[in-house]
Enzyme design. Structure first.
Site, PDB file in Angstrom:
ATOM      1  N   HIS A  19     -40.023  -8.654 -44.477  1.00  0.00           N
ATOM      2  CA  HIS A  19     -40.920  -8.580 -44.460  1.00  0.00           C
ATOM      3  C   HIS A  19     -40.750 -10.512 -44.770  1.00  0.00           C
ATOM      4  O   HIS A  19     -40.313 -12.098 -44.740  1.00  0.00           O
ATOM      5  CB  HIS A  19     -40.481  -9.223 -46.438  1.00  0.00           C
ATOM      6  CG  HIS A  19     -40.395  -8.062 -46.966  1.00  0.00           C
ATOM      7  ND1 HIS A  19     -40.720  -8.418 -47.869  1.00  0.00           N
ATOM      8  CD2 HIS A  19     -39.587  -7.571 -47.658  1.00  0.00           C
ATOM      9  CE1 HIS A  19     -40.937  -7.305 -48.599  1.00  0.00           C
ATOM     10  NE2 HIS A  19     -40.145  -6.918 -48.247  1.00  0.00           N
ATOM     11  N   ASN A  36     -42.865  -6.556 -54.930  1.00  0.00           N
ATOM     12  CA  ASN A  36     -43.814  -6.365 -54.514  1.00  0.00           C
ATOM     13  C   ASN A  36     -44.835  -5.805 -54.836  1.00  0.00           C
ATOM     14  O   ASN A  36     -45.179  -6.188 -56.681  1.00  0.00           O
ATOM     15  CB  ASN A  36     -43.363  -4.907 -53.781  1.00  0.00           C
ATOM     16  CG  ASN A  36     -42.431  -4.971 -52.627  1.00  0.00           C
ATOM     17  OD1 ASN A  36     -42.226  -6.355 -52.208  1.00  0.00           O
ATOM     18  ND2 ASN A  36     -41.918  -4.093 -52.362  1.00  0.00           N
TER      19      ASN A  36
HETATM   20 FE1  HDD Z   1     -35.888  -6.707 -49.958  1.00  0.00          FE
HETATM   21  C1  HDD Z   1     -36.247  -8.940 -48.329  1.00  0.00           C
HETATM   22  C2  HDD Z   1     -38.365  -7.191 -51.790  1.00  0.00           C
HETATM   23  C3  HDD Z   1     -35.560  -2.641 -51.582  1.00  0.00           C
HETATM   24  C4  HDD Z   1     -32.839  -5.466 -48.881  1.00  0.00           C
HETATM   25  N1  HDD Z   1     -37.275  -7.687 -50.161  1.00  0.00           N
HETATM   26  C5  HDD Z   1     -37.459  -9.075 -49.698  1.00  0.00           C
HETATM   27  C6  HDD Z   1     -38.378  -9.474 -49.880  1.00  0.00           C
HETATM   28  C7  HDD Z   1     -39.047  -9.222 -50.827  1.00  0.00           C
HETATM   29  C8  HDD Z   1     -38.422  -7.888 -51.211  1.00  0.00           C
HETATM   30  C9  HDD Z   1     -39.984  -9.469 -51.516  1.00  0.00           C
HETATM   31  C10 HDD Z   1     -38.971 -10.342 -48.574  1.00  0.00           C
HETATM   32  C11 HDD Z   1     -37.918 -12.531 -49.568  1.00  0.00           C
HETATM   33  C12 HDD Z   1     -38.638 -13.329 -49.283  1.00  0.00           C
HETATM   34  O1  HDD Z   1     -39.513 -13.741 -49.045  1.00  0.00           O
HETATM   35  O2  HDD Z   1     -37.729 -14.323 -48.504  1.00  0.00           O
HETATM   36  N2  HDD Z   1     -36.894  -4.819 -51.438  1.00  0.00           N
HETATM   37  C13 HDD Z   1     -38.054  -5.701 -51.815  1.00  0.00           C
HETATM   38  C14 HDD Z   1     -37.935  -4.260 -53.566  1.00  0.00           C
HETATM   39  C15 HDD Z   1     -37.775  -4.462 -53.261  1.00  0.00           C
HETATM   40  C16 HDD Z   1     -36.463  -3.902 -51.904  1.00  0.00           C
HETATM   41  C17 HDD Z   1     -39.545  -5.079 -54.191  1.00  0.00           C
HETATM   42  C18 HDD Z   1     -37.202  -2.481 -54.217  1.00  0.00           C
HETATM   43  C19 HDD Z   1     -37.443  -2.117 -55.347  1.00  0.00           C
HETATM   44  N3  HDD Z   1     -34.195  -4.311 -50.405  1.00  0.00           N
HETATM   45  C20 HDD Z   1     -34.535  -3.736 -51.395  1.00  0.00           C
HETATM   46  C21 HDD Z   1     -33.320  -2.799 -50.624  1.00  0.00           C
HETATM   47  C22 HDD Z   1     -32.189  -3.565 -49.360  1.00  0.00           C
HETATM   48  C23 HDD Z   1     -33.258  -5.166 -49.114  1.00  0.00           C
HETATM   49  C24 HDD Z   1     -32.824  -1.837 -50.956  1.00  0.00           C
HETATM   50  C25 HDD Z   1     -31.616  -3.631 -48.681  1.00  0.00           C
HETATM   51  C26 HDD Z   1     -30.460  -2.622 -49.451  1.00  0.00           C
HETATM   52  N4  HDD Z   1     -34.733  -7.011 -48.925  1.00  0.00           N
HETATM   53  C27 HDD Z   1     -33.724  -7.228 -47.853  1.00  0.00           C
HETATM   54  C28 HDD Z   1     -33.218  -8.522 -47.439  1.00  0.00           C
HETATM   55  C29 HDD Z   1     -34.261  -8.750 -47.238  1.00  0.00           C
HETATM   56  C30 HDD Z   1     -34.984  -7.996 -47.642  1.00  0.00           C
HETATM   57  C31 HDD Z   1     -32.315  -6.921 -46.251  1.00  0.00           C
HETATM   58  C32 HDD Z   1     -34.412  -9.516 -45.962  1.00  0.00           C
HETATM   59  C33 HDD Z   1     -34.342 -11.072 -46.186  1.00  0.00           C
HETATM   60  C34 HDD Z   1     -34.229 -11.512 -47.480  1.00  0.00           C
HETATM   61  O3  HDD Z   1     -33.580 -10.056 -48.050  1.00  0.00           O
HETATM   62  O4  HDD Z   1     -33.856 -12.349 -47.678  1.00  0.00           O
HETATM   63  O5  HDD Z   1     -31.625  -8.262 -47.780  1.00  0.00           O
END
Ligand code: HDD
EC number: 1.11.1.6
Length: 687
Positions: free
Chosen positions: A71, A143
């Site tokens: 993202h 999402n």
């Molecule tokens: Fe995630 C970012 C949505 C599963 C780990 N995720 C991130 C963002 C969104 C989502 C919208 C961007 C937020 C922003 O604008 O700063 N992610 C989801 C959805 C998931 C999902 C809807 C499943 C239903 N994500 C998911 C899992 C993991 C992560 C299973 C880790 C185990 N996601 C992350 C992250 C991020 C992220 C690496 C990257 C930057 C942040 O978090 O702040 O931690």
């Protein structure tokens, strides 16, 4: 003496800028010259003692922070959420008190590409909302698709590694059409349902304003009496759903890298505020246990026909960020941010997220104090005994940095105290997901059904949408170089729908492979209209843009008529001419253009009008960009309104007569509210 700053120096500059504040260093020292570094002689070496130069370059060198691992590309906006229905029987959260208005910040994103990648690849979109409630921040980090690729957070790094650019060659950027993604996905049947959504036009939204959002996981609502209910969150765009088609999305990448970011910014800037309704699906343990799927499995949705979506609030985005970095880049969303009245479920994907987001902010923002950055700070009072750390900006007074303490008894400030009454308490009521047992690395039984809902999704689409899904599988798998991956994927698809599998096999020119063995036999579920984009589009011009192509000699009256009608219907009328300075109209006046033809191809519009004189048409027939303008509008299934004199251009572009090709009157305004999917077989071979 040397001239310090020829033409723009010192006092002169200050005078020229009137009352502007004096430029200073980060430490407040006034700067006399921001144009020249300090040198020993005009042609001599620059001096180390130049603290103004060193500080400026030092700060510049560190302007970038690590981009989000997923993202990374995102656009944000401020707004307000208003609760419109009374749900106090379900949740005690203040944010849901009817009439309550809560400040929000929203960030939309693509998933796979880097921060500088384009806005319109085929990709899932993030839809993250931070509610600054009076009981602390609630982040709904969702999402634009209601299900996810995987069931257990332990697979997330594999998913992300597989979909992002390949490790050795660092391409492709922002796309799933490559070996490693399909190698992995074809080995992971649990991805199948999400793949159906990803290969549909859901991943090609026309605008961030015309896509739905979903909290994805099952959460819990908790009322004042401690009673918990299961809940799924939905965002429904007031403009209805609208997507582009693949050829259009590809061409949009060339036309405008920032298509969605610009659209969001311009809509807010012009007062056309994007809006969504917040809906909830609420259900209890009994319902959960009766379903052929597990409500804790993030690869499953709950059909809206089974549990209708109840609208409980409205989100309005009404203010653009003041600064992209300070707000959109530094905003930190945390699924752990819940407030009293909202709680987690045992969904194993959600549980893993509860660790990951807090952790990532430390590496991204460089400090455990990221909550003090203005965009992240709660708007309600907050305080505790966590202290110090990098970039600490709070200055807590007194000695109370531990608890319990009795300092108040001695007249000192003893600091804040926990509140069993107001504080967040994890719900302990039986809600069907609080089972305990042996320590096991397993998944619940129904998680093994990977195909029923993929089938449900496919069979809920209309014929055009099904053709797009089949064609996307063909396109993506055709980009895969590891040939064995193609039949492996088609073997999985046979469990979804035999006809789909056959179409994809035919499109790839391979034999239909043996059906993959399903871990659990799929069941048929009743198709649901809510899953189709086409069944949820609105016949409206609100929020849309119509391109009006003109050239020298265009009839001034005809142009005014069509422009007025487009604007009266709520769309933006964008005048396109070969030269940005404008075209000379029939009345001798010059009409300025909003966009030059070469830089304003028809893919950036929802419909086009072509208003030409005979002479103007003759000229444009020799201009590739004009022919392409009409050809692409036709190919992208858009309405084309044209006057008689423009007919030679339409003929040259291969535009054939149909319901979407009209004159410039009311029939054009009506047609412009639609896409003409029936036209598609005339312009491209679909799988
Ligand atoms: Fe995630 C970012 C949505 C599963 C780990 N995720 C991130 C963002 C969104 C989502 C919208 C961007 C937020 C922003 O604008 O700063 N992610 C989801 C959805 C998931 C999902 C809807 C499943 C239903 N994500 C998911 C899992 C993991 C992560 C299973 C880790 C185990 N996601 C992350 C992250 C991020 C992220 C690496 C990257 C930057 C942040 O978090 O702040 O931690």
């Amino acid at each position: 003496m040397q001239d310090r700053n020829p033409g723009n120096g010192g006092e002169t500059h200050q005078q020229a800028t009137g009352d502007a504040p004096v430029l200073t260093t980060n430490h407040g020292v006034p700067i006399s010259d921001n144009q020249n570094s300090l040198k020993s002689g005009a042609r001599g070496p620059t001096l180390l003692e130049d603290f103004v130069l060193r500080e400026k370059i030092f700060h510049f060198d560190h302007e970038r922070i690590p981009e989000r691992i997923v993202h990374a590309r995102g656009s944000g906006a401020h707004g307000v959420f208003e609760a419109t229905d009374d749900v106090s029987d379900l949740s005690k959260a203040a944010v849901f008190t009817k009439g309550e208005k809560t400040e929000v910040f929203v960030r939309f994103s693509t998933v796979a590409g880097g921060a500088g990648s384009v806005d319109t690849p085929r990709d899932v979109r993030g839809f993250a909302v931070k509610f600054y409630t009076r009981e602390g921040n609630w982040d709904l980090v969702g999402n634009n698709i209601p299900v996810f690729f995987i069931q257990d957070a332990i697979k997330f790094p594999d998913l992300v590694h597989a979909v992002k650019m390949e490790a050795d060659r660092a391409y492709p950027q922002a796309g799933s059409a490559h070996d490693t993604f399909w190698d992995w996905a074809s080995l992971m049947p649990e991805t199948t349902h999400m793949l159906m959504w990803a290969m549909s036009d859901r991943t090609l939204p026309r605008s961030l304003r015309t896509m739905e959002g979903f909290g994805v996981h099952t959460f819990k609502l908790v009322n004042d009496g401690g009673k918990a209910s299961f809940v799924k969150f939905h965002w429904k765009p007031v403009l209805g759903l609208q997507s582009t088609i693949w050829d259009e999305a590809l061409k949009l990448q060339a036309a405008d890298n920032d298509y969605h970011r610009r659209d969001l910014w311009e809509a807010i800037d012009s007062g056309d505020f994007p809006e969504w309704e917040l809906g909830i699906q609420v259900f209890d343990e009994e319902f959960a246990r009766a379903q052929p799927y597990d409500v804790l499995d993030a690869t499953k949705l709950i059909p809206e026909d089974d549990v209708p979506v109840r609208i409980i609030g409205k989100l309005t985005l009404n203010r653009n960020p003041d600064n992209f970095f300070a707000e959109t880049e530094q905003v930190a969303f945390l699924p752990t941010n819940v407030v009293p009245g909202i709680d987690f479920s045992n969904d194993p994907l959600l549980q893993g997220r509860l660790f990951s987001y807090l952790d990532t902010q430390n590496s991204r923002l460089g400090t455990t104090n990221f909550h003090q950055i203005p965009i992240n700070a709660p708007r309600c009072p907050f305080g505790n005994f966590q202290r110090d750390g990098k970039m600490q900006t709070h200055v807590p007074k007194g000695r109370a940095n531990y608890e319990p303490n009795s300092l108040a008894e001695f007249g000192e400030d003893g600091g804040p105290r926990e509140s069993p009454k107001r504080g967040f308490a994890t719900v302990n009521a039986a809600t069907g997901d609080d089972e305990q047992g042996d320590k096991l690395r397993v998944r619940a039984e129904l998680f093994a059904d990977h195909y029923s809902q993929a089938r449900l999704f496919y069979r809920s689409q209309d014929a055009h949408e099904q053709a797009h899904i089949a064609s996307s599988f063909v396109f993506e798998l055709s980009k895969v170089g590891l040939e064995a991956v193609r039949p492996r994927m088609v073997a999985n698809l046979r469990n979804v729908d035999e006809e789909l599998a056959q179409r994809v096999a035919d499109g790839l020119a391979i034999d239909l492979p043996e059906k993959a063995e399903a871990a659990r036999a799929p069941v048929d579920m009743a198709p649901s209209d809510a899953l189709s984009i086409h069944k949820n589009m609105k016949a409206t011009l609100k929020g849309r843009a119509v391109g009006i192509l003109i050239a020298d000699g265009t009839d001034a009256g005809d142009l005014a008529k069509v422009k007025d009608a487009v604007e009266a219907a709520g769309a933006k009328a964008v005048i396109v001419a070969p030269k940005v300075g404008g075209a000379k109209l029939s009345d001798g006046k010059t009409q300025k253009a909003d966009g030059q033809l070469a830089g304003s191809p028809s893919q950036i519009f929802d419909a086009v009008a072509i208003v030409l004189s005979e002479e103007g048409c003759k000229t444009l027939c020799r201009e590739g960009a004009a022919v392409q303008f009409a050809m692409d509008a036709f190919g992208h299934l858009k309405a084309i309104g044209a006057n008689e004199a423009a007919q030679p251009l339409l003929d040259k572009a291969g535009v054939e007569a149909d319901d979407g090709v009209t004159g410039l009157g009311e029939d054009f305004i009506e047609a412009a509210k639609h896409r003409f999917y029936d036209r598609e077989p005339k312009v491209r071979m679909l799988a």
